[in-house]
Design an enzyme around this catalytic site. Structure first.
Site, PDB file in Angstrom:
ATOM      1  N   ASN A   1       6.433   6.108   5.812  1.00  0.00           N
ATOM      2  CA  ASN A   1       5.787   4.987   6.497  1.00  0.00           C
ATOM      3  C   ASN A   1       6.889   4.285   7.287  1.00  0.00           C
ATOM      4  O   ASN A   1       7.664   3.509   6.733  1.00  0.00           O
ATOM      5  CB  ASN A   1       5.163   4.056   5.450  1.00  0.00           C
TER       6      ASN A   1
ATOM      7  N   LYS B   1       9.758   3.465   4.720  1.00  0.00           N
ATOM      8  CA  LYS B   1       9.442   3.529   3.295  1.00  0.00           C
ATOM      9  C   LYS B   1       9.048   4.954   2.973  1.00  0.00           C
ATOM     10  O   LYS B   1       8.411   5.615   3.802  1.00  0.00           O
ATOM     11  CB  LYS B   1       8.282   2.587   2.960  1.00  0.00           C
TER      12      LYS B   1
ATOM     13  N   ARG C   1       2.286   7.906   7.931  1.00  0.00           N
ATOM     14  CA  ARG C   1       1.345   6.867   8.314  1.00  0.00           C
ATOM     15  C   ARG C   1       1.505   6.645   9.826  1.00  0.00           C
ATOM     16  O   ARG C   1       2.603   6.354  10.297  1.00  0.00           O
ATOM     17  CB  ARG C   1       1.671   5.580   7.583  1.00  0.00           C
TER      18      ARG C   1
ATOM     19  N   HIS D   1      -5.926  -0.809   8.756  1.00  0.00           N
ATOM     20  CA  HIS D   1      -5.917  -0.767   7.281  1.00  0.00           C
ATOM     21  C   HIS D   1      -6.868   0.321   6.770  1.00  0.00           C
ATOM     22  O   HIS D   1      -7.343   0.261   5.627  1.00  0.00           O
ATOM     23  CB  HIS D   1      -6.334  -2.121   6.655  1.00  0.00           C
TER      24      HIS D   1
ATOM     25  N   HIS E   1      -8.775  -6.837   2.144  1.00  0.00           N
ATOM     26  CA  HIS E   1      -7.376  -6.406   2.057  1.00  0.00           C
ATOM     27  C   HIS E   1      -6.544  -7.601   2.500  1.00  0.00           C
ATOM     28  O   HIS E   1      -6.455  -7.910   3.692  1.00  0.00           O
ATOM     29  CB  HIS E   1      -7.145  -5.198   2.983  1.00  0.00           C
TER      30      HIS E   1
ATOM     31  N   GLY F   1      -2.950  -9.144   2.485  1.00  0.00           N
ATOM     32  CA  GLY F   1      -1.508  -8.988   2.260  1.00  0.00           C
ATOM     33  C   GLY F   1      -0.770  -9.715   3.359  1.00  0.00           C
ATOM     34  O   GLY F   1      -1.251 -10.748   3.835  1.00  0.00           O
TER      35      GLY F   1
ATOM     36  N   ARG G   1       0.462 -13.425  12.056  1.00  0.00           N
ATOM     37  CA  ARG G   1      -0.473 -13.128  13.156  1.00  0.00           C
ATOM     38  C   ARG G   1      -1.623 -14.145  13.152  1.00  0.00           C
ATOM     39  O   ARG G   1      -2.071 -14.568  12.081  1.00  0.00           O
ATOM     40  CB  ARG G   1      -1.041 -11.714  13.008  1.00  0.00           C
TER      41      ARG G   1
ATOM     42  N   ASP H   1       4.866 -16.445   3.697  1.00  0.00           N
ATOM     43  CA  ASP H   1       4.664 -15.882   2.361  1.00  0.00           C
ATOM     44  C   ASP H   1       3.702 -16.756   1.557  1.00  0.00           C
ATOM     45  O   ASP H   1       3.947 -17.942   1.352  1.00  0.00           O
ATOM     46  CB  ASP H   1       6.024 -15.797   1.655  1.00  0.00           C
TER      47      ASP H   1
ATOM     48  N   ARG I   1       3.003 -16.903  -1.568  1.00  0.00           N
ATOM     49  CA  ARG I   1       3.547 -17.508  -2.797  1.00  0.00           C
ATOM     50  C   ARG I   1       4.285 -18.813  -2.495  1.00  0.00           C
ATOM     51  O   ARG I   1       4.126 -19.809  -3.199  1.00  0.00           O
ATOM     52  CB  ARG I   1       4.520 -16.543  -3.484  1.00  0.00           C
TER      53      ARG I   1
ATOM     54  N   ILE J   1      -1.876 -10.315  -1.804  1.00  0.00           N
ATOM     55  CA  ILE J   1      -2.536 -11.580  -2.162  1.00  0.00           C
ATOM     56  C   ILE J   1      -3.803 -11.302  -2.970  1.00  0.00           C
ATOM     57  O   ILE J   1      -4.061 -11.933  -3.993  1.00  0.00           O
ATOM     58  CB  ILE J   1      -2.875 -12.389  -0.883  1.00  0.00           C
ATOM     59  N   GLY J   2      -4.580 -10.329  -2.512  1.00  0.00           N
ATOM     60  CA  GLY J   2      -5.847 -10.009  -3.173  1.00  0.00           C
ATOM     61  C   GLY J   2      -5.659  -9.536  -4.606  1.00  0.00           C
ATOM     62  O   GLY J   2      -6.454  -9.848  -5.491  1.00  0.00           O
TER      63      GLY J   2
ATOM     64  N   GLU K   1      -2.209   3.186  -0.360  1.00  0.00           N
ATOM     65  CA  GLU K   1      -2.271   3.892   0.923  1.00  0.00           C
ATOM     66  C   GLU K   1      -1.433   5.164   0.911  1.00  0.00           C
ATOM     67  O   GLU K   1      -1.812   6.176   1.508  1.00  0.00           O
ATOM     68  CB  GLU K   1      -1.779   2.949   2.042  1.00  0.00           C
TER      69      GLU K   1
HETATM   70  P1  ADP Z   1       2.045  -5.861   3.199  1.00  0.00           P
HETATM   71  O1  ADP Z   1       0.845  -6.213   4.034  1.00  0.00           O
HETATM   72  O2  ADP Z   1       3.351  -6.067   3.908  1.00  0.00           O
HETATM   73  O3  ADP Z   1       1.936  -4.544   2.450  1.00  0.00           O
HETATM   74  P2  ADP Z   1       1.561  -7.067   0.613  1.00  0.00           P
HETATM   75  O4  ADP Z   1       0.251  -6.390   0.471  1.00  0.00           O
HETATM   76  O5  ADP Z   1       2.662  -6.712  -0.306  1.00  0.00           O
HETATM   77  O6  ADP Z   1       2.096  -7.010   2.097  1.00  0.00           O
HETATM   78  O7  ADP Z   1       1.292  -8.652   0.497  1.00  0.00           O
HETATM   79  C1  ADP Z   1       2.310  -9.585   0.661  1.00  0.00           C
HETATM   80  C2  ADP Z   1       1.712 -10.977   0.424  1.00  0.00           C
HETATM   81  O8  ADP Z   1       1.229 -11.033  -0.921  1.00  0.00           O
HETATM   82  C3  ADP Z   1       2.704 -12.115   0.603  1.00  0.00           C
HETATM   83  O9  ADP Z   1       2.102 -13.177   1.314  1.00  0.00           O
HETATM   84  C4  ADP Z   1       2.950 -12.537  -0.828  1.00  0.00           C
HETATM   85  O10 ADP Z   1       3.281 -13.907  -0.936  1.00  0.00           O
HETATM   86  C5  ADP Z   1       1.604 -12.291  -1.453  1.00  0.00           C
HETATM   87  N1  ADP Z   1       1.691 -12.260  -2.914  1.00  0.00           N
HETATM   88  C6  ADP Z   1       2.269 -11.350  -3.722  1.00  0.00           C
HETATM   89  N2  ADP Z   1       2.174 -11.742  -5.018  1.00  0.00           N
HETATM   90  C7  ADP Z   1       1.522 -12.934  -5.022  1.00  0.00           C
HETATM   91  C8  ADP Z   1       1.117 -13.860  -6.033  1.00  0.00           C
HETATM   92  N3  ADP Z   1       1.371 -13.645  -7.319  1.00  0.00           N
HETATM   93  N4  ADP Z   1       0.450 -14.975  -5.629  1.00  0.00           N
HETATM   94  C9  ADP Z   1       0.188 -15.216  -4.345  1.00  0.00           C
HETATM   95  N5  ADP Z   1       0.548 -14.384  -3.351  1.00  0.00           N
HETATM   96  C10 ADP Z   1       1.199 -13.264  -3.675  1.00  0.00           C
END
Ligand code: ADP
Length: 400
Positions: free
Chosen positions: A9, A16, A93, A181, A208, A210, A241, A283, A285, A329-330, A379
């Site tokens: 990827n 990755k 990918r 996605h 989805h 993230g 975005r 982010d 978190r 996030i999900g 994925e």
């Molecule tokens: P990508 O789209 O780059 O693959 P990810 O699917 O890993 O990204 O998602 C990254 C997001 O998930 C970031 O905003 C991160 O803060 C959030 N995230 C990861 N763990 C948690 C958590 N425990 N609580 C809230 N958000 C989280």
């Protein structure tokens, strides 16, 4: 000697990788890792399937390690660390398959040419995705490579879901809703039958969420509608975005602020979303941990937009039976899931707080009209499955 499938990827500054044993019924993860900081101070790290570190290396910034050198390094690492395995194929990918690629494709020089022509549709991703494919085709023309697309799964959508209300002369140039996605949604669609209630669902809405975020409505295991459109900047607000934007805003930026295409691209892809609204971080978190009112508002906007788009997609499937959360996030934020489920209560989602706090898989009450779930996406496994299937089909064709 076991057969290995390598999944790559490649992004603008990282590659990755995941290596899978192709033997078992489901490809099995053997090792994974990444090269980050390409063209800068690059760093390689690799872990085995249990997460134990098995390789690490750093380069000085002046080494300016690029995609080609990183691809070579990953290949060398595999050879030296998995001498008992035989690399049989590489799956990539690729963000854009246009209208032509409705499924994963065996790489040939003609396929690379066709994918290169799609670069104007995804200028920030497509060239990077293609870089390791070219490197490997030059170095190992005998090694089968398979391109797996983020767009392909959405080509099953009805024509109206893929169209913009633009003149035909523009649509013919490829200006349509592609959706992205797709590998994540296809993976989720593939595991739904493993959950009895979900297997029977007529329509499932998948969130989805993230760094990149989108929603997809599934019916009969196929994509029916999605929030991303011509590019992956459409739909929900994301880490950086903006998501949905009135095209009139772009005209305003051009006319009034005299911004050019590159400046607007930077604004809507890299300076907007959670980062732009909060002024603090992309982010989730960090924002959830912050007391700052701007962080709170960015999260409020994120959830509000999900709630609105959720209604739009549920309309496309005339109601939903299930809601599935996936990606960073999900999968990990019980709070965001709770807030989204509240926004979806009118659709019949009744959250079970304890199950949600525990991370699911089912997070709705037994009586909930629409069930809610947490299902981790994968994925890379989807790419490994496609790669193996394409290579096997090709072997049968060649033997015939
Ligand atoms: P990508 O789209 O780059 O693959 P990810 O699917 O890993 O990204 O998602 C990254 C997001 O998930 C970031 O905003 C991160 O803060 C959030 N995230 C990861 N763990 C948690 C958590 N425990 N609580 C809230 N958000 C989280």
């Amino acid at each position: 000697m076991a057969d290995l499938i390598l999944v790559l990827n490649a992004g603008s500054s990282s590659i990755k990788f995941r290596a899978f044993d192709a033997g078992p019924a489901e490809p099995e993860l053997v090792l994974h890792g990444q090269v980050e900081g390409l063209y800068n101070a690059a760093k390689f790290s690799a872990k085995d399937a249990d997460g134990a570190l098995i390789g690490e290396r750093r380069w000085e910034a002046d080494a300016a390690l690029g995609h080609q050198e990183a691809t070579d390094y990953i290949g060398d690492f595999l050879r030296s660390h998995r001498a008992e395995h035989r690399l049989v194929a590489v799956g990539h990918r690729v963000v854009h398959g246009g209208v032509q690629f409705t499924e994963a494709a065996l790489v040939t020089p003609a396929v690379i040419e066709a994918l290169d022509r799609l670069t104007p549709l995804a200028p920030l991703h497509q060239p990077h995705n293609l870089a390791p494919i070219r490197t490997l085709l030059d170095a190992r023309p005998d090694l089968p490579q398979v391109a797996c697309f983020d767009t392909a799964f959405h080509r099953a959508q009805p024509e109206v879901a893929q169209a913009y209300a633009l003149p035909d002369s523009i649509t013919r140039l490829g200006v349509r809703r592609y959706g992205f996605h797709g590998l994540s949604y296809e993976y989720i669609a593939s595991v739904l039958p493993a959950y009895p209630e979900l297997g029977a669902a007529r329509a499932t809405l998948v969130a989805h969420l993230g760094n990149g975020s989108s929603l997809c409505a599934l019916a009969g295991g196929k994509s029916v509608a999605s929030t991303m459109g011509f590019t992956a900047v459409d739909g929900l607000p994301m880490g950086t975005r903006c998501g949905n934007l009135d095209p009139g805003v772009v005209l305003f930026l051009i006319d009034y602020l005299k911004m050019d295409a590159r400046a607007i691209e930077d604004l809507i892809y890299k300076q907007s979303g959670l980062l732009g609204v909060s002024g603090i971080s992309s982010d989730m978190r960090t924002l959830l941990d912050s007391d700052d009112a701007r962080a709170r508002f960015a999260v409020d906007l994120f959830v509000y937009r999900i709630g609105r788009e959720l209604g739009s997609l549920a309309a496309a499937t005339e109601g939903i039976d299930a809601l599935v959360f996936t990606a960073g996030i999900g999968e990990h934020s019980a709070l965001i899931r709770e807030r989204v489920c509240r926004a979806a209560r009118w659709l019949g989602v009744d959250l079970e707080p304890a199950a949600n706090a525990a991370g699911g898989p089912r997070i709705s009450t037994a009586g909930s009209k629409v069930s809610a779930w947490v299902i981790p996406t994968n994925e890379e496994l989807m790419i490994a499955r496609h790669t193996r299937a394409v290579v096997r089909k090709e072997a049968v064709r060649a033997a015939a």
